[in-house]
Design an enzyme around this catalytic site. Structure first.
Site, PDB file in Angstrom:
ATOM      1  N   ASP A  13       0.812  -1.221   0.000  1.00  0.00           N
ATOM      2  CA  ASP A  13       0.000   0.000   0.000  1.00  0.00           C
ATOM      3  C   ASP A  13       0.843   1.267   0.000  1.00  0.00           C
ATOM      4  O   ASP A  13       0.456   2.286   0.571  1.00  0.00           O
ATOM      5  CB  ASP A  13      -0.975   0.005   1.195  1.00  0.00           C
ATOM      6  CG  ASP A  13      -1.879  -1.206   1.192  1.00  0.00           C
ATOM      7  OD1 ASP A  13      -2.273  -1.642   0.103  1.00  0.00           O
ATOM      8  OD2 ASP A  13      -2.174  -1.736   2.281  1.00  0.00           O
ATOM      9  N   LYS A  16       1.887   2.048  -5.109  1.00  0.00           N
ATOM     10  CA  LYS A  16       2.468   1.469  -6.331  1.00  0.00           C
ATOM     11  C   LYS A  16       1.551   1.687  -7.539  1.00  0.00           C
ATOM     12  O   LYS A  16       2.023   1.951  -8.637  1.00  0.00           O
ATOM     13  CB  LYS A  16       2.699  -0.047  -6.145  1.00  0.00           C
ATOM     14  CG  LYS A  16       3.669  -0.386  -5.022  1.00  0.00           C
ATOM     15  CD  LYS A  16       3.760  -1.875  -4.792  1.00  0.00           C
ATOM     16  CE  LYS A  16       2.488  -2.518  -4.283  1.00  0.00           C
ATOM     17  NZ  LYS A  16       2.070  -2.113  -2.937  1.00  0.00           N
ATOM     18  N   GLY A  40      -4.608  -4.453  -3.695  1.00  0.00           N
ATOM     19  CA  GLY A  40      -5.640  -3.457  -3.969  1.00  0.00           C
ATOM     20  C   GLY A  40      -4.954  -2.139  -4.250  1.00  0.00           C
ATOM     21  O   GLY A  40      -4.287  -1.592  -3.377  1.00  0.00           O
ATOM     22  N   HIS A  41      -5.051  -1.671  -5.486  1.00  0.00           N
ATOM     23  CA  HIS A  41      -4.404  -0.405  -5.857  1.00  0.00           C
ATOM     24  C   HIS A  41      -5.481   0.594  -6.255  1.00  0.00           C
ATOM     25  O   HIS A  41      -6.260   0.325  -7.167  1.00  0.00           O
ATOM     26  CB  HIS A  41      -3.466  -0.593  -7.057  1.00  0.00           C
ATOM     27  CG  HIS A  41      -2.541  -1.764  -6.929  1.00  0.00           C
ATOM     28  ND1 HIS A  41      -1.734  -1.966  -5.840  1.00  0.00           N
ATOM     29  CD2 HIS A  41      -2.300  -2.799  -7.759  1.00  0.00           C
ATOM     30  CE1 HIS A  41      -1.032  -3.075  -6.017  1.00  0.00           C
ATOM     31  NE2 HIS A  41      -1.371  -3.603  -7.171  1.00  0.00           N
ATOM     32  N   GLN A 224       2.049  -6.096  -3.226  1.00  0.00           N
ATOM     33  CA  GLN A 224       2.521  -6.202  -1.838  1.00  0.00           C
ATOM     34  C   GLN A 224       3.805  -5.380  -1.654  1.00  0.00           C
ATOM     35  O   GLN A 224       3.933  -4.357  -2.292  1.00  0.00           O
ATOM     36  CB  GLN A 224       2.730  -7.667  -1.420  1.00  0.00           C
ATOM     37  CG  GLN A 224       1.416  -8.439  -1.224  1.00  0.00           C
ATOM     38  CD  GLN A 224       0.797  -8.961  -2.509  1.00  0.00           C
ATOM     39  OE1 GLN A 224       1.443  -9.630  -3.279  1.00  0.00           O
ATOM     40  NE2 GLN A 224      -0.458  -8.665  -2.752  1.00  0.00           N
TER      41      GLN A 224
HETATM   42  P1  GDP Z   1      -0.745   0.254  -3.596  1.00  0.00           P
HETATM   43  O1  GDP Z   1      -1.387  -1.009  -3.155  1.00  0.00           O
HETATM   44  O2  GDP Z   1       0.717   0.300  -3.307  1.00  0.00           O
HETATM   45  O3  GDP Z   1      -1.045   0.599  -5.032  1.00  0.00           O
HETATM   46  O4  GDP Z   1      -1.378   1.420  -2.710  1.00  0.00           O
HETATM   47  P2  GDP Z   1      -2.934   1.603  -2.368  1.00  0.00           P
HETATM   48  O5  GDP Z   1      -3.635   2.077  -3.607  1.00  0.00           O
HETATM   49  O6  GDP Z   1      -3.468   0.440  -1.664  1.00  0.00           O
HETATM   50  O7  GDP Z   1      -2.845   2.760  -1.290  1.00  0.00           O
HETATM   51  C1  GDP Z   1      -2.325   4.025  -1.598  1.00  0.00           C
HETATM   52  C2  GDP Z   1      -3.438   5.075  -1.424  1.00  0.00           C
HETATM   53  O8  GDP Z   1      -2.864   6.365  -1.331  1.00  0.00           O
HETATM   54  C3  GDP Z   1      -4.404   5.143  -2.604  1.00  0.00           C
HETATM   55  O9  GDP Z   1      -5.684   5.472  -2.122  1.00  0.00           O
HETATM   56  C4  GDP Z   1      -3.855   6.280  -3.455  1.00  0.00           C
HETATM   57  O10 GDP Z   1      -4.849   6.947  -4.222  1.00  0.00           O
HETATM   58  C5  GDP Z   1      -3.308   7.196  -2.400  1.00  0.00           C
HETATM   59  N1  GDP Z   1      -2.113   7.965  -2.794  1.00  0.00           N
HETATM   60  C6  GDP Z   1      -1.092   7.610  -3.617  1.00  0.00           C
HETATM   61  N2  GDP Z   1      -0.142   8.577  -3.641  1.00  0.00           N
HETATM   62  C7  GDP Z   1      -0.587   9.555  -2.804  1.00  0.00           C
HETATM   63  C8  GDP Z   1      -0.034  10.797  -2.371  1.00  0.00           C
HETATM   64  O11 GDP Z   1       1.064  11.201  -2.743  1.00  0.00           O
HETATM   65  N3  GDP Z   1      -0.772  11.512  -1.469  1.00  0.00           N
HETATM   66  C9  GDP Z   1      -1.978  11.102  -1.005  1.00  0.00           C
HETATM   67  N4  GDP Z   1      -2.601  11.879  -0.132  1.00  0.00           N
HETATM   68  N5  GDP Z   1      -2.524   9.937  -1.389  1.00  0.00           N
HETATM   69  C10 GDP Z   1      -1.834   9.172  -2.263  1.00  0.00           C
HETATM   70  P1  IMO Z   2      -0.926  -4.231  -2.174  1.00  0.00           P
HETATM   71  O1  IMO Z   2      -0.465  -4.764  -3.501  1.00  0.00           O
HETATM   72  C1  IMO Z   2      -0.945  -4.674   2.161  1.00  0.00           C
HETATM   73  C2  IMO Z   2      -0.964  -8.753   3.719  1.00  0.00           C
HETATM   74  C3  IMO Z   2      -2.199  -9.226   4.454  1.00  0.00           C
HETATM   75  C4  IMO Z   2      -1.572 -10.201   5.440  1.00  0.00           C
HETATM   76  C5  IMO Z   2      -0.441 -10.837   4.631  1.00  0.00           C
HETATM   77  C6  IMO Z   2      -0.796 -12.184   4.009  1.00  0.00           C
HETATM   78  O2  IMO Z   2      -2.214  -3.501  -2.242  1.00  0.00           O
HETATM   79  O3  IMO Z   2       0.176  -3.437  -1.551  1.00  0.00           O
HETATM   80  P2  IMO Z   2      -2.361 -12.900   1.991  1.00  0.00           P
HETATM   81  O4  IMO Z   2      -3.827 -12.681   1.757  1.00  0.00           O
HETATM   82  O5  IMO Z   2      -1.501 -12.300   0.915  1.00  0.00           O
HETATM   83  O6  IMO Z   2      -2.006 -14.331   2.264  1.00  0.00           O
HETATM   84  O7  IMO Z   2      -2.051 -12.100   3.354  1.00  0.00           O
HETATM   85  O8  IMO Z   2      -0.144  -9.904   3.598  1.00  0.00           O
HETATM   86  N1  IMO Z   2      -1.201  -8.229   2.356  1.00  0.00           N
HETATM   87  C7  IMO Z   2      -1.152  -6.940   2.027  1.00  0.00           C
HETATM   88  N2  IMO Z   2      -0.972  -5.855   2.806  1.00  0.00           N
HETATM   89  N3  IMO Z   2      -1.079  -4.537   0.811  1.00  0.00           N
HETATM   90  C8  IMO Z   2      -1.236  -5.619   0.021  1.00  0.00           C
HETATM   91  O9  IMO Z   2      -1.223  -5.550  -1.320  1.00  0.00           O
HETATM   92  C9  IMO Z   2      -1.315  -6.894   0.631  1.00  0.00           C
HETATM   93  N4  IMO Z   2      -1.487  -8.152   0.167  1.00  0.00           N
HETATM   94  C10 IMO Z   2      -1.399  -8.963   1.226  1.00  0.00           C
HETATM   95  O10 IMO Z   2      -2.860  -8.167   5.099  1.00  0.00           O
HETATM   96  O11 IMO Z   2      -0.992  -9.500   6.505  1.00  0.00           O
HETATM   97 MG    MG Z   3      -2.866  -1.617  -1.809  1.00  0.00          MG
END
Ligand code: GDP
Ligand code: IMO
Ligand code: MG
Length: 431
Positions: A13, A16, A40-41, A224
């Site tokens: 999270d 990416k 989840g992105h 991840q």
């Molecule tokens: P990922 O799994 O690594 O793609 O990250 P996630 O999408 O799960 O979580 C990142 C969250 O932060 C998302 O809701 C993005 O829209 C948001 N985000 C990304 N870059 C920025 C930033 O520079 N500032 C803020 N405030 N939010 C951001």
């Molecule tokens: P993105 O790509 C954050 C965590 C779960 C748990 C561990 C194992 O959005 O960054 P799993 O279901 O993969 O066997 O769970 O990994 N986990 C993540 N945490 N971002 C993710 O993906 C994750 N995918 C798995 O919360 O601790």
């Molecule tokens: Mg994510």
């Protein structure tokens, strides 16, 4: 032209999805190489907000080829849902979209066994996303897995499914005291999935290597993060795949000599979902502030993310195990309100100082972070697009990240929208 891997440097999270979407503009092919619908992105472009679980966010740019690599574990029901949701948002998914015939399937018994297993673990539970990821990878390594390509050979698929289900049902009945699963039902449902996805199932190693032969640019997307990697993460509180850069080769069938750089995405603070050690974790108001301003709720499960200060020990480790060529720092704006900002430079446990990640799980759980305290900037950086406009304390914070990581920063993200970004150097174009 450079082919680049994008990885998370923390516990997932990091943002990416936003960075991949940004870099994908200058790439031709975007490939996801591991994991499944546990990811989840969230990505916001000029039209709408989208959530991706398996399909690379590069799909938002028309004409790009998007690929799911052999290192992934794919739940076809979840994939079809994701395709249909994107199509309902007017995103054309089915052109130039390929799925590896070698990618493993997630079957209903994988999700069931994971639920039962997590329940039985009590306080040692991992806090998984419940998507069946671990059990599907376990089958792959035990050589009893079923692959996407097998869906196109119903006789083979049925025979393997029959064998697996016989064993699984024994487990369900005798160990977990739950009901058996029905072969006919799963077989028919998955054959239907196979028919619906058939035209996309190919040897993706051929597609990607052909693209590289034609001087096309390939972006490899890791899900991840480094500390959730099955080998290099905080084991056993990890996911079951190779989320670090090495996974890009094994997870796609592209050799390391064809990859030119690795960008590590790092949040300006740290978060973690699920159980496991997290040395810089905050509690109470300090954590709530980051959670609220950073909207730190899981895009897959909706769970609140645990929040803490930036951990330079963890990121330095990520620079090493991924061979990072540069960093993309995200969510700088979330720190705007802080009067002081803490950066963890080492851990202390039982009188010993650790400047690298301790291997021992007990030490990781109990170690105390040693902080360097920096001045906050208390002025908005939200939406800033030029480095010069950043307040001086924010520039010092970025310089500190570079110094402690031993790696330069190419990108600073100041908001969730694609244009809320400072690009010092684009890792794909080199400009
Ligand atoms: P990922 O799994 O690594 O793609 O990250 P996630 O999408 O799960 O979580 C990142 C969250 O932060 C998302 O809701 C993005 O829209 C948001 N985000 C990304 N870059 C920025 C930033 O520079 N500032 C803020 N405030 N939010 C951001
Ligand atoms: P993105 O790509 C954050 C965590 C779960 C748990 C561990 C194992 O959005 O960054 P799993 O279901 O993969 O066997 O769970 O990994 N986990 C993540 N945490 N971002 C993710 O993906 C994750 N995918 C798995 O919360 O601790
Ligand atoms: Mg994510």
């Amino acid at each position: 032209m450079p082919n680049i891997v994008v990885v998370g440097t923390q516990w997932g999270d990091e943002g990416k999805g936003k960075i991949v979407h940004l870099l994908a503009k200058d790439a031709d092919v975007i490939v996801r190489y591991q994991g499944g619908a546990n990811a989840g992105h969230t990505v916001i472009d000029s039209r709408a907000e989208y959530t991706f679980h398996m399909i690379p966010s590069g799909i938002l740019h028309p004409g790009k080829t998007c690929i799911l690599g052999n290192g992934m574990v794919i739940d076809p029901a979840a994939l079809i849902d994701e395709i249909e949701l994107l199509e309902s948002q007017q995103i054309a998914v089915r052109e130039n979209f390929f799925i590896s015939h070698r990618a493993h399937l997630i079957l209903p018994y994988h999700r069931a066994i994971e639920r039962a297993n997590e329940k039985s673990k009590g306080p040692r539970r991992i806090g998984t996303t419940g998507r069946g990821i671990g059990p599907s990878y376990a089958d792959k390594m035990a050589r009893t897995g079923i692959r996407m390509g097998d869906l196109l050979d119903p006789d083979l698929f049925r025979a393997t499914l029959d064998q697996n289900l016989a064993e699984m049902n024994l487990f369900f009945n005798r160990v977990y005291d739950t009901e058996s699963m029905d072969l006919e039902n799963i077989f028919a449902t998955y054959c239907d999935f196979g028919r619906r996805l058939k035209s996309h199932i190919v040897d993706v190693s051929l597609v990607i290597n052909d693209a590289i032969d034609q001087s096309k640019i390939v972006l490899f997307e890791g899900a991840q993060g480094t500390h959730l990697d099955v080998d290099h993460g905080t084991y056993p509180f990890v996911t079951s795949s190779s989320s670090t850069a090495g996974g890009a080769c094994t997870g796609t069938g592209v050799g390391p000599t064809r990859i030119n750089g690795v960008v590590g995405v790092t949040k300006a603070y740290a978060t973690r979902v699920g159980s496991g050690p997290f040395p810089t974790e905050l509690n109470g108001d300090a954590s709530d502030g980051l959670k609220t301003r950073g909207r730190e709720f899981g895009a897959t499960t909706g769970r609140p993310r645990r929040c803490g200060w930036y951990d330079a020990v963890a990121v330095k480790y990520a620079v090493r195990v991924n061979g990072l060529s540069s960093l993309a720092v995200t969510k700088l704006d979330v720190l705007d309100g802080e009067s002081e900002i803490k950066v963890c430079t080492s851990y202390l446990h039982d009188g010993t100082q650790y400047t690298d990640m301790p291997f021992n799980e007990a030490i990781m759980h109990l170690c105390e972070p040693v902080y360097e305290v920096m001045e906050g900037w208390k002025t908005p950086t939200s939406g800033i697009t030029s480095y010069q406009q950043l307040p001086e304390p924010a520039k010092r914070f970025i310089a500190k990240i570079e110094e402690l990581a031993g790696c330069k920063v190419d990108i600073v993200s100041t908001g969730s929208r694609e244009d809320e970004t400072i690009i010092l150097r684009n890792p794909v174009t080199g400009r």
